[in-house]
Design a protein around this motif. Structure first.
Motif, PDB file in Angstrom:
ATOM      1  N   ASP A  21       0.831  -1.206   0.000  1.00  0.00           N
ATOM      2  CA  ASP A  21       0.000   0.000   0.000  1.00  0.00           C
ATOM      3  C   ASP A  21       0.870   1.262   0.000  1.00  0.00           C
ATOM      4  O   ASP A  21       0.630   2.191  -0.767  1.00  0.00           O
ATOM      5  CB  ASP A  21      -0.932   0.016   1.229  1.00  0.00           C
ATOM      6  N   LEU A  79      -7.914   8.882  -0.305  1.00  0.00           N
ATOM      7  CA  LEU A  79      -9.006   8.180  -0.995  1.00  0.00           C
ATOM      8  C   LEU A  79      -8.481   6.922  -1.682  1.00  0.00           C
ATOM      9  O   LEU A  79      -9.123   5.870  -1.679  1.00  0.00           O
ATOM     10  CB  LEU A  79      -9.657   9.111  -2.023  1.00  0.00           C
ATOM     11  N   PHE A  80      -7.275   7.024  -2.233  1.00  0.00           N
ATOM     12  CA  PHE A  80      -6.666   5.897  -2.939  1.00  0.00           C
ATOM     13  C   PHE A  80      -6.453   4.717  -1.977  1.00  0.00           C
ATOM     14  O   PHE A  80      -6.814   3.576  -2.269  1.00  0.00           O
ATOM     15  CB  PHE A  80      -5.327   6.362  -3.539  1.00  0.00           C
ATOM     16  N   CYS A 110      -7.951   4.218   0.930  1.00  0.00           N
ATOM     17  CA  CYS A 110      -9.267   3.727   1.390  1.00  0.00           C
ATOM     18  C   CYS A 110      -9.854   2.753   0.370  1.00  0.00           C
ATOM     19  O   CYS A 110     -10.375   1.688   0.740  1.00  0.00           O
ATOM     20  CB  CYS A 110     -10.225   4.903   1.588  1.00  0.00           C
ATOM     21  N   ASP A 111      -9.777   3.111  -0.901  1.00  0.00           N
ATOM     22  CA  ASP A 111     -10.314   2.228  -1.956  1.00  0.00           C
ATOM     23  C   ASP A 111      -9.607   0.880  -1.946  1.00  0.00           C
ATOM     24  O   ASP A 111     -10.224  -0.166  -2.089  1.00  0.00           O
ATOM     25  CB  ASP A 111     -10.133   2.881  -3.340  1.00  0.00           C
ATOM     26  N   ARG A 112      -8.302   0.911  -1.783  1.00  0.00           N
ATOM     27  CA  ARG A 112      -7.526  -0.345  -1.796  1.00  0.00           C
ATOM     28  C   ARG A 112      -7.957  -1.246  -0.637  1.00  0.00           C
ATOM     29  O   ARG A 112      -8.162  -2.437  -0.801  1.00  0.00           O
ATOM     30  CB  ARG A 112      -6.021  -0.044  -1.674  1.00  0.00           C
ATOM     31  N   THR A 163     -10.709  -1.138   1.119  1.00  0.00           N
ATOM     32  CA  THR A 163     -12.104  -1.563   0.967  1.00  0.00           C
ATOM     33  C   THR A 163     -12.199  -2.722  -0.017  1.00  0.00           C
ATOM     34  O   THR A 163     -12.894  -3.709   0.234  1.00  0.00           O
ATOM     35  CB  THR A 163     -12.972  -0.376   0.493  1.00  0.00           C
ATOM     36  N   SER A 164     -11.467  -2.617  -1.122  1.00  0.00           N
ATOM     37  CA  SER A 164     -11.537  -3.687  -2.123  1.00  0.00           C
ATOM     38  C   SER A 164     -10.918  -4.986  -1.598  1.00  0.00           C
ATOM     39  O   SER A 164     -11.188  -6.048  -2.121  1.00  0.00           O
ATOM     40  CB  SER A 164     -10.845  -3.249  -3.414  1.00  0.00           C
ATOM     41  N   ARG A 218     -13.971   4.360   4.705  1.00  0.00           N
ATOM     42  CA  ARG A 218     -14.301   5.474   3.821  1.00  0.00           C
ATOM     43  C   ARG A 218     -13.762   6.765   4.402  1.00  0.00           C
ATOM     44  O   ARG A 218     -13.846   6.999   5.611  1.00  0.00           O
ATOM     45  CB  ARG A 218     -15.819   5.619   3.689  1.00  0.00           C
TER      46      ARG A 218
END
Lengths: 777, 93
Positions: free
Chosen positions: A126, B25-26, B28-30, B32-33, B39
């Protein structure tokens, strides 16, 4: 395939220690893809040769990247928050920024055509992905080549799987010559010849060679570990030994996981062949992050089962067996471990039940280094370099102190001694984060907690976060008083003085600094005396009490020279130069700034150097040398950019004045060209240009001549150093010029003065009795 | 659950703040996926204090911690939060 890689651009790529075998197809593919994509990730199992392929490709593509190719090794970093710092470090930048470092980094990279190689991303996916995507968005010419067991998973990423080395099919019937052309066999042969020069693939051994390569799935690391064993074992013995460890596999079901099993099994086999001491050493060495030297290994790893005098021979043995790598260009010799091999060793250390104890010993060794760092003695410059070299080991030691219950106090002690390094070379942000975490882990009324408050305050001030600096200093001062620790009280007073100076509370600052001086002197705390005197000197300068400032400055310089330290000395030369500038003593100010540059350069203190170069730009303005001034202003800007620091507020007025004068003197176009030239200079080049007194006298104003009218100022400077007994070599080093230039100056002086020898020249200097300069002139 | 992450970020431009928000945001998306729902509901920057407050919604503090550590920006604290969207009735006029 071996050969000198093309390295025509700036880079930090390591030298190849062994020949590069095979991979022609993959190498060509990597290079092709890097012309089409801005983010290429090489994926594959551990030991597949991803790093080696990436480094070779980067090296061969160096010509395409004027900004250079830079390796960022993430293998030794466990904390995602240190990823950014690893990039700063790889690029040779110092991070002194006070907030988020990403804009500093993207600003630096914005206009550079440069290749970053992010190596070993798999455990920090990440963090690596955020770094890559953020930089690629804001730096249009940047390309990133990553290596990872798993893709980063970023939009626009191109992935290339690194396959095993090529092998013939198991049922193919081939001649030995044909077998030898396959990459896995070629690698095995190449490494075997290193330990067994007569080794050759022939009719007699080709079947066994093939079987071994097939059994090892063509995995480069596994092949290397096996090949070095040919010195003592036959091919058949190796194959049979491996059979016992390797999983029984279907012929054509060999995916990534299976290859990882093959590698693990090869390491188990290799581990099993070592003697007791070698095994123990492999396991214990796994506590190091980012390499180690023999002295460190003796301290951390030796004991009754592995006596100190056995360490050298066991290290050599592990090098021979390819368990550790000996770096070729380091003195003292430094060793590293591939991450896959280190992880295996760490697992063995856990199995032995020694992990905590070994990490504790590693931490104690790091603490010892930190203590030497803060001794403020003649080893200071050397220790700055040692701490830089061992930075990953130190972060690892601090991580242990944070994660292991009951160890935070030792972490506080490390931080206490490293403050001087952090405020000079950074990274202040990361250091402050660790200190903040340690504060939470230490008892609120304890001495370790109090020292952490002081380190946090020092770091806050270094980041120009004066409000936090004041709050933390006050908290520290109260606790240090309760704990009755005079050294900490004195340092807290100094910090508080620094914080309140920024608020313009000059009377309070004088009282704080004078209290600190009294306390430090009574308790004979010499580095603390230096800090307190410096704080008071700065106030005197601010209030225009130049005589008072100079008197304090001279006391600092005397004490500093007695100790042999350079940090306070470099700063004090700079402060005294400001006093000289205020008095209009241009030559003296420049001489002091040259002395300051020498100290800052020895510590590689870029922020300090930026102040020196900036100040020399102002003197150039006063000498009506606008081109030099503009060039130096460009260099100073570049130095500030490289550490993420801003122009200090109290510099702004003189800075603006110098900018206007240089622009007026040159015209806009020539001014911009000169600024850009300075901006393009590397650190050493910028400093050499800045301290060159010859260029400082190239001006539109009447040339400065020496008082006696015969020698130039540079010649006089050299003559004085000769009179002090310095050799040409020493003078060259001191003045940042070549030895040949010194010799030329000496010859010119002898001609002008009609003298025949350096001794006569020294006598002439004594007779002339030039006015005393800042230190030794 | 709601969480607030507080950061002190002096010397950042509006563009830098936008870059940071994009990075948040990037990540968070990772996460979450990958099955760790988190969020980023938005950030507020206080220029006078150079403080950035970011509000997250997540099942645990761990996911938020992971976000804040991977954007490489220094932080002061991570705290559970309560959002009050409208004035309580007793305060209504």
């Amino acid at each position: 395939m071996a050969g000198a890689p093309v390295k025509s651009r700036p880079n930090n790529l390591p030298a190849e220690l062994t020949s590069f075998v095979g991979r022609r197809k993959e190498l060509s593919e990597v290079k092709r893809l890097l012309t089409q994509t801005r983010l290429l990730t090489l994926t594959g199992s551990g030991g597949a040769g991803k790093t080696r392929l990436a480094l070779r490709a980067a090296s061969e593509m160096a010509r395409s990247f004027p900004g250079g190719v830079w390796l960022v090794s993430l293998a030794t970093i466990d904390d995602p928050q240190l990823v950014l710092q690893a990039v700063f470090s790889a690029l040779g930048l110092q991070d002194m920024s006070s907030g988020w470092s990403m804009p500093t980094l993207s600003g630096y990279l914005a206009d550079k055509r440069l290749l970053l190689v992010l190596d070993n991303c798999e455990h920090l996916l990440d963090g690596s992905a955020v770094l890559a995507i953020t930089l690629l968005k804001s730096c249009p010419e940047l390309r990133v080549l990553a290596t990872s067991r798993q893709a980063l998973g970023v939009t626009g990423e191109t992935r290339l799987r690194v396959p095993p080395l090529s092998l013939p099919e198991e049922d193919e019937r081939l001649t030995p010559e044909r077998i030898a052309t396959y990459e896995a066999v070629a690698l095995l042969s190449d490494r075997a010849v290193a330990v067994l020069p007569s080794f050759k693939v022939d009719q007699a051994n080709s079947a066994a060679v093939l079987r071994l390569c097939q059994r090892l799935d063509g995995m480069p690391l596994a092949l290397e570990l096996a090949a070095v064993r040919l010195e003592g074992l036959s091919l058949e013995q190796i194959v049979n030994g491996l059979e016992a460890e390797l999983p029984v596999l279907a012929k054509r079901s060999r995916g990534v996981e299976t290859r990882q099993q093959t590698l693990d099994a090869t390491m188990s086999w290799s581990y099993g062949l070592l003697d007791e001491q070698e095994r123990l050493l492999w396991a214990r060495l796994s506590v190091f992050s980012g390499g180690f030297d023999e002295a460190a290994v003796v301290v951390v790893c030796s004991g009754s089962e592995l006596p100190a005098d056995h360490v050298a021979v066991n290290l050599a043995s592990l090098v021979e067996k390819s368990i550790i790598l000996r770096e070729s260009d380091q003195q003292p010799v430094r060793y590293t471990m591939l991450e896959t091999v280190r992880q295996y060793g760490r697992q063995r250390l856990r199995d032995l039940g020694e992990e905590v104890e070994m990490r504790r010993r590693h931490r104690d060794w790091a603490l010892e280094l930190a203590m030497q760092m803060s001794a403020f003695d003649q080893r200071q410059a050397e220790m700055f370099n040692v701490v830089h070299m061992e930075r990953n080991n130190i972060w690892s030691a601090l991580d242990f102190c944070l994660c292991q219950p009951g160890e935070a106090a030792k972490g506080a002690e490390i931080c206490r001694h490293l403050w001087i390094y952090w405020v000079t070379r950074g990274p202040c942000g990361d250091a402050r984060r660790v200190v903040t975490s340690l504060l939470e882990a230490t008892a609120k009324d304890s001495l370790p907690h109090a020292w952490l408050l002081w380190v946090a305050a020092s770091l806050a001030l270094a980041q120009n976060d004066y409000a936090a600096g004041q709050t933390l200093s006050e908290e520290c001062l109260a606790l240090a008083g309760d704990l009755n620790d005079p050294e900490l009280v004195a340092w807290a007073l100094i910090c508080l003085a620094g914080a309140r100076l920024s608020a313009g509370e000059l009377t309070a600052v004088v009282e704080l600094a004078e209290s600190a001086i009294r306390l430090a002197k009574v308790n004979q705390l010499q580095p603390t005396v230096l800090g307190a005197l410096t704080a008071l000197c700065v106030v005197k300068l601010s209030t225009g009490d130049l005589d008072g400032a100079i008197k304090l400055g001279e006391e600092v310089l005397d004490l500093s020279q007695g100790l042999g330290e350079l940090w306070f000395r470099g700063n004090m030369f700079n402060y005294l130069s400001q006093a000289s500038l205020q008095r209009g003593e241009l030559g003296r100010a420049e001489a002091l700034l040259r002395e300051s540059a020498a100290c800052h350069l020895a510590l590689y203190d870029r922020e300090g150097l930026s102040h020196v170069v900036e100040s020399l730009a102002w003197t150039a303005t006063r000498r009506a040398a606008p081109e030099r001034a503009a060039t130096l202003l460009g260099s100073a800007e570049r130095l500030r950019e490289s550490v993420g620091s801003a122009l200090p507020a109290f510099f702004r007025e003189q800075h603006e004045r110098a900018l206007s004068a240089a622009a007026d003197g040159l015209g806009e176009a020539a001014f911009q060209r000169a600024v850009e030239r300075g901006h393009a200079m590397a650190v050493e080049e910028a400093v050499a240009y800045a301290v060159d007194s010859r260029s400082s006298t190239k001006s539109a104003a009447p040339a400065q001549t020496a008082p006696h009218g015969r020698l130039t100022q540079r010649e006089l400077e050299i003559a004085r150093l000769i009179a002090e007994g310095l050799t040409s070599q020493q003078i060259a080093a001191k003045l940042f010029i070549s030895e040949r230039t010194v010799t030329t100056h000496v010859a010119n002086m002898l001609n002008k003065l009609g003298l025949n020898s350096r001794i006569q020249l020294a006598s002439w200097v004594a007779g002339v009795r030039e006015p005393a300069g800042p230190r030794d002139t | 659950m709601l969480f607030v992450v507080e950061r002190r970020l002096p010397n950042l431009s509006t563009a830098d703040l936008a870059m940071l928000q994009e990075a948040l945001l990037f990540v968070c998306d990772r996460l979450t996926s990958r099955g760790e729902p988190v969020r980023c509901l938005g950030s507020t920057f206080l220029p006078g204090q150079a403080r950035l407050l970011t509000l997250f919604q997540a099942e645990s503090a761990e996911a938020v911690r992971s976000v804040k550590e991977n954007v490489h920006a220094p932080f002061i604290s991570l705290e559970a939060a309560i959002r009050i969207d409208s004035a309580p009735e007793s305060f209504a006029v």
